[in-house]
Scaffold this motif. Structure first.
Motif, mmCIF file in Angstrom:
data_model
loop_
_atom_site.group_PDB
_atom_site.id
_atom_site.type_symbol
_atom_site.label_atom_id
_atom_site.label_comp_id
_atom_site.label_asym_id
_atom_site.label_seq_id
_atom_site.Cartn_x
_atom_site.Cartn_y
_atom_site.Cartn_z
ATOM 1 N N GLY A 158 0.855 -1.276 0.013
ATOM 2 C CA GLY A 158 -0.088 -0.056 0.079
ATOM 3 C C GLY A 158 1.046 1.222 0.076
ATOM 4 O O GLY A 158 0.543 2.442 -0.445
ATOM 5 N N ILE A 159 2.019 1.026 0.331
ATOM 6 C CA ILE A 159 2.833 2.402 0.453
ATOM 7 C C ILE A 159 3.879 2.469 -0.674
ATOM 8 O O ILE A 159 4.220 3.462 -1.062
ATOM 9 N N ILE A 160 4.509 1.151 -1.114
ATOM 10 C CA ILE A 160 5.485 1.301 -1.806
ATOM 11 C C ILE A 160 4.998 0.886 -3.367
ATOM 12 O O ILE A 160 4.394 0.055 -3.620
ATOM 13 N N SER A 161 5.175 1.932 -4.091
ATOM 14 C CA SER A 161 4.732 1.979 -5.558
ATOM 15 C C SER A 161 5.714 1.490 -6.374
ATOM 16 O O SER A 161 5.556 0.870 -7.692
ATOM 17 N N ASP A 162 7.103 1.845 -6.241
ATOM 18 C CA ASP A 162 8.097 1.359 -7.149
ATOM 19 C C ASP A 162 9.034 0.345 -6.260
ATOM 20 O O ASP A 162 10.182 0.762 -5.957
ATOM 21 N N TRP A 163 8.711 -0.932 -6.650
ATOM 22 C CA TRP A 163 9.371 -1.930 -5.836
ATOM 23 C C TRP A 163 10.889 -1.956 -6.300
ATOM 24 O O TRP A 163 11.633 -2.185 -5.712
ATOM 25 N N GLU A 164 11.183 -1.876 -7.655
ATOM 26 C CA GLU A 164 12.667 -2.140 -8.094
ATOM 27 C C GLU A 164 13.551 -0.906 -7.351
ATOM 28 O O GLU A 164 14.467 -1.193 -7.086
ATOM 29 N N THR A 165 13.008 0.429 -7.384
ATOM 30 C CA THR A 165 13.766 1.258 -6.625
ATOM 31 C C THR A 165 13.911 1.046 -5.453
ATOM 32 O O THR A 165 14.848 1.177 -4.578
ATOM 33 N N HIS A 166 12.801 0.590 -4.612
ATOM 34 C CA HIS A 166 12.959 0.381 -3.193
ATOM 35 C C HIS A 166 13.810 -0.790 -2.934
ATOM 36 O O HIS A 166 14.557 -0.686 -1.925
ATOM 37 N N LEU A 167 13.852 -1.863 -3.765
ATOM 38 C CA LEU A 167 14.626 -3.094 -3.573
ATOM 39 C C LEU A 167 16.038 -2.571 -3.808
ATOM 40 O O LEU A 167 17.215 -3.169 -2.975
ATOM 41 N N GLU A 168 16.551 -1.689 -4.428
ATOM 42 C CA GLU A 168 17.922 -1.322 -4.734
ATOM 43 C C GLU A 168 18.123 -0.489 -3.596
ATOM 44 O O GLU A 168 19.395 -0.669 -3.010
ATOM 45 N N LEU A 169 17.411 0.238 -2.851
ATOM 46 C CA LEU A 169 17.587 1.041 -1.944
ATOM 47 C C LEU A 169 17.856 0.229 -0.573
ATOM 48 O O LEU A 169 18.780 0.479 -0.009
ATOM 49 N N LEU A 170 17.154 -0.905 -0.473
ATOM 50 C CA LEU A 170 17.265 -1.761 0.575
ATOM 51 C C LEU A 170 18.452 -2.842 0.375
ATOM 52 O O LEU A 170 19.079 -2.948 1.516
ATOM 53 N N THR A 171 18.821 -2.796 -0.778
ATOM 54 C CA THR A 171 20.287 -3.517 -1.204
ATOM 55 C C THR A 171 21.327 -2.639 -0.650
ATOM 56 O O THR A 171 22.158 -3.230 -0.262
ATOM 57 N N ASP A 172 21.308 -1.425 -0.878
ATOM 58 C CA ASP A 172 22.095 -0.594 -0.422
ATOM 59 C C ASP A 172 22.347 -0.480 1.116
ATOM 60 O O ASP A 172 23.420 -0.388 1.501
ATOM 61 N N PHE A 173 21.158 -0.354 1.581
ATOM 62 C CA PHE A 173 21.154 -0.489 2.842
ATOM 63 C C PHE A 173 21.956 -1.534 3.646
ATOM 64 O O PHE A 173 22.589 -1.411 4.611
ATOM 65 N N TRP A 174 21.554 -2.607 3.203
ATOM 66 C CA TRP A 174 22.034 -3.947 3.971
ATOM 67 C C TRP A 174 23.486 -4.132 3.574
ATOM 68 O O TRP A 174 24.372 -4.692 4.306
ATOM 69 N N GLU A 175 23.880 -3.733 2.221
ATOM 70 C CA GLU A 175 25.203 -3.922 1.759
ATOM 71 C C GLU A 175 25.985 -2.791 2.553
ATOM 72 O O GLU A 175 27.031 -3.138 3.134
ATOM 73 N N THR A 176 25.563 -1.504 3.106
ATOM 74 C CA THR A 176 26.282 -0.623 4.221
ATOM 75 C C THR A 176 26.267 -1.410 5.364
ATOM 76 O O THR A 176 27.388 -1.407 6.017
ATOM 77 N N GLN A 177 25.367 -2.000 5.979
ATOM 78 C CA GLN A 177 25.187 -2.757 7.174
ATOM 79 C C GLN A 177 26.160 -3.839 7.508
ATOM 80 O O GLN A 177 26.791 -4.025 8.351
ATOM 81 N N LEU A 178 26.359 -4.658 6.440
ATOM 82 C CA LEU A 178 26.931 -5.988 6.484
ATOM 83 C C LEU A 178 28.226 -5.699 6.095
ATOM 84 O O LEU A 178 29.142 -6.391 6.307
ATOM 85 N N PHE A 179 28.753 -4.797 5.187
ATOM 86 C CA PHE A 179 29.922 -4.652 4.758
ATOM 87 C C PHE A 179 30.737 -3.144 4.900
ATOM 88 O O PHE A 179 31.804 -2.869 4.568
ATOM 89 N N LEU A 180 29.891 -2.563 5.442
ATOM 90 C CA LEU A 180 30.476 -1.054 6.059
ATOM 91 C C LEU A 180 30.710 -0.092 4.947
ATOM 92 O O LEU A 180 31.577 0.362 4.833
ATOM 93 N N LYS A 181 30.064 -0.628 3.853
ATOM 94 C CA LYS A 181 30.328 0.384 2.594
ATOM 95 C C LYS A 181 29.175 1.522 2.695
ATOM 96 O O LYS A 181 28.047 1.201 2.923
ATOM 97 N N ARG A 182 29.822 2.928 2.393
ATOM 98 C CA ARG A 182 28.479 3.780 2.581
ATOM 99 C C ARG A 182 27.693 3.889 1.296
ATOM 100 O O ARG A 182 28.007 5.059 0.408
ATOM 101 N N LYS A 183 27.044 3.097 0.887
ATOM 102 C CA LYS A 183 25.948 3.112 -0.064
ATOM 103 C C LYS A 183 24.678 3.803 0.236
ATOM 104 O O LYS A 183 23.971 4.471 -0.516
ATOM 105 N N TYR A 184 24.250 3.310 1.666
ATOM 106 C CA TYR A 184 22.796 3.759 1.861
ATOM 107 C C TYR A 184 23.039 5.354 2.726
ATOM 108 O O TYR A 184 23.822 5.334 3.390
ATOM 109 N N LEU A 185 22.345 6.197 2.272
ATOM 110 C CA LEU A 185 22.602 7.611 2.757
ATOM 111 C C LEU A 185 21.099 8.156 3.524
ATOM 112 O O LEU A 185 21.079 9.290 3.704
#
Length: 129
Positions: free
Chosen positions: A34-61
């Motif tokens: 109901g909230i997310i309309s663009d899943w591809e963009t959202h999944l890319e953002l969440l991949t950035d988030f978890w890559e930042t969390q797990l590998f300490l790469k500053r991708k998610y801002l």
């Protein structure tokens, strides 16, 4: 055979598989869909988030606290600890299905800590609104 989470491609597989489950979940699906309309963009953002969390790469801002507070506002403050529990169960099950090892443990541990912190921040935000 399961493997360690080692790369962005692994994180992407985890995120896409996990949110596939979330979108179909009877409790969480209606909220996310109901909230997310663009899943591809959202999944890319969440991949950035978890890559930042797990590998300490500053991708998610972004700011996950304000994002979750906005979601809670959109759902009229109806998100509960049960929602976070269901989310965590799917996260753990997806990791256990696909991966093993230390980074898998870190992914579970970070998600568990974040879920508590995010719910508390949402709850405090409700009381300020």
């Amino acid at each position: 055979m399961k493997k360690e989470i080692e790369s962005r491609i692994d994180v992407q597989l985890l995120v896409h598989t996990f949110y596939g489950r979330i979108r179909k979940d009877t409790m969480l699906g209606p909220i996310f869909n109901g909230i997310i309309s663009d899943w591809e963009t959202h999944l890319e953002l969440l991949t950035d988030f978890w890559e930042t969390q797990l590998f300490l790469k500053r991708k998610y801002l972004g700011n996950p606290v304000t994002t979750h507070q906005e979601v809670d506002d959109k759902t009229n403050g109806t998100i509960t600890t049960e929602h976070f529990g269901v989310w965590l169960n799917h996260w753990f099950a997806t990791i256990d299905e696909l991966f093993e090892g230390e980074v898998s443990w870190i992914a579970k541990n970070r998600a568990q800590k974040m879920s508590t912190m995010l719910f508390m921040q949402m709850y405090q935000h409700r009381n300020r609104s």
